[in-house]
Write a protein that holds these residues in place. Structure first.
Motif, short mmCIF file in Angstrom:
data_model
loop_
_atom_site.label_atom_id
_atom_site.label_comp_id
_atom_site.label_asym_id
_atom_site.label_seq_id
_atom_site.Cartn_x
_atom_site.Cartn_y
_atom_site.Cartn_z
N ASP A 113 27.03 28.06 35.90
CA ASP A 113 27.61 29.20 35.21
C ASP A 113 28.61 28.80 34.12
O ASP A 113 28.70 29.46 33.09
CB ASP A 113 28.33 30.13 36.20
CG ASP A 113 27.37 30.85 37.13
OD1 ASP A 113 26.15 30.80 36.89
OD2 ASP A 113 27.85 31.44 38.12
N ILE A 147 35.90 38.00 32.39
CA ILE A 147 34.80 37.50 33.22
C ILE A 147 35.34 36.63 34.35
O ILE A 147 34.98 36.80 35.51
CB ILE A 147 33.78 36.70 32.36
CG1 ILE A 147 33.08 37.64 31.37
CG2 ILE A 147 32.77 35.97 33.25
CD1 ILE A 147 32.29 36.92 30.29
N ILE A 148 36.23 35.72 34.00
CA ILE A 148 36.80 34.82 35.01
C ILE A 148 37.59 35.60 36.05
O ILE A 148 37.44 35.38 37.26
CB ILE A 148 37.67 33.73 34.34
CG1 ILE A 148 36.77 32.75 33.58
CG2 ILE A 148 38.54 33.01 35.35
CD1 ILE A 148 37.49 31.79 32.67
N LEU A 155 28.80 26.99 40.27
CA LEU A 155 29.90 26.96 39.32
C LEU A 155 29.51 26.18 38.06
O LEU A 155 29.75 26.63 36.94
CB LEU A 155 31.12 26.34 39.99
CG LEU A 155 32.36 26.21 39.13
CD1 LEU A 155 33.55 26.77 39.87
CD2 LEU A 155 32.61 24.77 38.77
N ARG A 208 37.25 38.71 36.94
CA ARG A 208 36.31 39.47 37.78
C ARG A 208 35.68 38.55 38.83
O ARG A 208 35.55 38.91 40.00
CB ARG A 208 35.21 40.12 36.94
CG ARG A 208 35.56 41.49 36.42
CD ARG A 208 34.36 42.24 35.87
NE ARG A 208 33.61 41.50 34.86
CZ ARG A 208 33.94 41.37 33.58
NH1 ARG A 208 35.06 41.91 33.14
NH2 ARG A 208 33.19 40.70 32.75
N ARG A 209 35.29 37.35 38.41
CA ARG A 209 34.69 36.39 39.34
C ARG A 209 35.69 35.98 40.43
O ARG A 209 35.32 35.82 41.59
CB ARG A 209 34.18 35.16 38.60
CG ARG A 209 32.89 35.42 37.85
CD ARG A 209 32.39 34.16 37.17
NE ARG A 209 32.06 33.14 38.13
CZ ARG A 209 30.83 32.79 38.49
NH1 ARG A 209 29.80 33.40 37.94
NH2 ARG A 209 30.62 31.84 39.36
N GLU A 226 35.90 38.87 42.84
CA GLU A 226 34.68 39.01 43.62
C GLU A 226 34.39 37.82 44.53
O GLU A 226 33.83 37.98 45.61
CB GLU A 226 33.48 39.22 42.68
CG GLU A 226 33.52 40.52 41.91
CD GLU A 226 32.50 40.58 40.78
OE1 GLU A 226 31.69 39.63 40.62
OE2 GLU A 226 32.49 41.59 40.06
N ASN A 227 34.76 36.61 44.09
CA ASN A 227 34.32 35.40 44.78
C ASN A 227 35.43 34.49 45.29
O ASN A 227 35.14 33.54 46.02
CB ASN A 227 33.41 34.58 43.85
CG ASN A 227 32.19 35.35 43.42
OD1 ASN A 227 31.51 35.94 44.24
ND2 ASN A 227 31.93 35.36 42.13
#
Length: 160
Positions: A76, A11-12, A73, A14-15, A18-19
């Motif tokens: 989340d 998850i981290i 942040l 991917r973030r 993406e970000n």
């Protein structure tokens, strides 16, 4: 039972993909290194995600902490503990832009030390005066034996 580290890291990561670039151009951000340590890869004793921010000044950090990005942040991932260090030596972003690794050493600064004699070794050197520690961080091509090692997954910078 908690979410396994590998799933959390997925998850981290991917973030970050993406970000991570969304911080590029953030005023006063010298750089943010997105750091990951994975025990099963053999260079770390534990799994970690460690965002490493270096700000031009306190006002720049304050602006970020008051921004919608920081609010998102915390919503989340929760309210973070933020360690702050007094930077003594900071590398130029061009010196670290393509470094895949960050290796950190922390040393206790003994009471009554002559701080003018404290070595400022490493690509980045800083003091934590609340714990009286000296931080030495080196950017490089491989993890360094005997140090706290992180793989750099992305570097964002206000200069980009």
């Amino acid at each position: 039972m908690g979410v396994p580290f590998e799933e959390k890291m997925g998850i981290i990561e991917r973030r970050i993909a993406e970000n991570g670039s969304k911080l590029n151009g953030f005023p006063g951000l010298l750089f943010k290194a997105y750091l990951v340590a994975k025990r099963h890869e053999g260079y770390s004793d534990e799994n970690r995600y460690a965002p490493f921010y270096v700000w031009e000044n306190a006002q720049s950090m304050t602006a970020f902490l008051q921004s919608p990005a920081f609010k998102t942040l915390t919503q989340d991932f929760g309210w973070p503990q933020i360690d702050t260090w007094l930077a003594l030596h900071i590398p130029c972003i061009d010196e670290i832009r393509n470094s895949p690794w960050l290796s950190i050493t922390r040393h206790t600064i003994p009471p009554h030390s002559d701080l003018s004699l404290t070595a400022q070794d490493g690509d980045l050197s800083a003091w934590d005066v609340s714990r009286w520690q000296h931080l030495q961080a080196d950017f490089g091509d491989a993890p360094q034996r005997g140090k706290e090692n992180y793989r750099i997954t992305y570097i964002a910078s206000g200069a980009w």
